[in-house]
Design a protein around this motif. Structure first.
Motif: not given
Length: 248
Positions: A221-244
């Motif tokens: 299951a750990a291998e499958t989860l690593r693959a899931v994390v690798a292919r899931t898009p990461v929020p990259g824009a500053a307004h998506d992660v930092a406080p306004r």
């Protein structure tokens, strides 16, 4: 009753008296929890989820904060009971300790050669201090993009053909809480996607069940989860992660 407590009858007062069990503590240590009977394990479900226990129809609140730390023996299976999925889901994270390094093992020999190091342990925190730390972590900012990222990871495990059972909604809640704690320890007032990724495996993998195809292919299951994390898009824009910042 060995865990939660028992109600006994006092003949001299003709009254029933509740005697609390060891679960009435801030930190409960379950050594080799898979050696406990299924009935004892199931008694922990209410304790871990609701911070309360019910004995003879009466509900008793448990001390706050309430934490359960448990170990499992992964080698010796004689006389053990597998933890059901619902119980594993109550644990925030699972860590594999493994063996210490050679240097650490030599240090263990040095420390325990003449004295017991446990005899010199002293408290390093109070209940009030830990309660305040929990409150600080809960108030840390998690942007909508980060929350969506947590949900996307959990949802991806539910749709992966290599997993028979994916992450529950409770898993997403615990993953965000763990990420907030990491952000606080890093001196930040907001959560980053990196915090979520750091704890994705410890928080999620013990809740996942591999499919028959995965087991036949020898994929954990750990291998499958690593693959899931690798292919899931990461929020990259500053307004998506930092406080306004407030404007005026």
């Amino acid at each position: 009753t060995d865990l939660t407590g028992v109600t006994i009858y006092r003949s001299h007062t003709q009254e029933f008296e509740f005697r609390p069990g060891p679960v009435f503590a801030n930190i409960v240590i379950g050594d080799e929890i898979n050696r406990a009977s299924p009935k004892t394990q199931s008694a922990l479900l209410e304790c871990m989820q609701e911070a309360q226990t019910t004995v003879d129809g009466t509900t008793y609140p448990l001390p706050r904060p309430f934490l359960v730390v448990a170990t499992q023996n992964p080698v010796e299976m004689e006389g053990t009971y597998a933890l059901p999925e619902a119980q594993r889901d109550r644990f925030m994270a699972r860590l594999s300790v493994g063996y210490p390094s050679r240097d650490a093992e030599v240090e263990m020999l040095d420390r325990q050669e003449a004295v017991d190091p446990l005899a010199h342990l002293v408290p390093v925190a109070t209940v009030d201090h830990v309660t305040r730390l929990v409150d600080v972590c809960r108030r840390l900012y998690a942007a909508p993009g980060v929350k969506q990222y947590v949900v996307d990871l959990a949802d991806a495990t539910r749709r992966d053909p290599m997993l028979r059972l994916g992450a529950s909604p409770r898993a997403g809640i615990q993953l965000l809480r763990a990420a907030k704690a990491l952000a606080a320890m890093s001196g930040r007032d907001h959560v980053l996607p990196d915090d979520v990724q750091e704890f994705a495996e410890p928080v999620l993998v013990h809740r996942l069940l591999p499919s028959t195809e995965a087991r036949l292919a020898g994929q954990a299951a750990a291998e499958t989860l690593r693959a899931v994390v690798a292919r899931t898009p990461v929020p990259g824009a500053a307004h998506d992660v930092a406080p306004r910042a407030a404007t005026g």
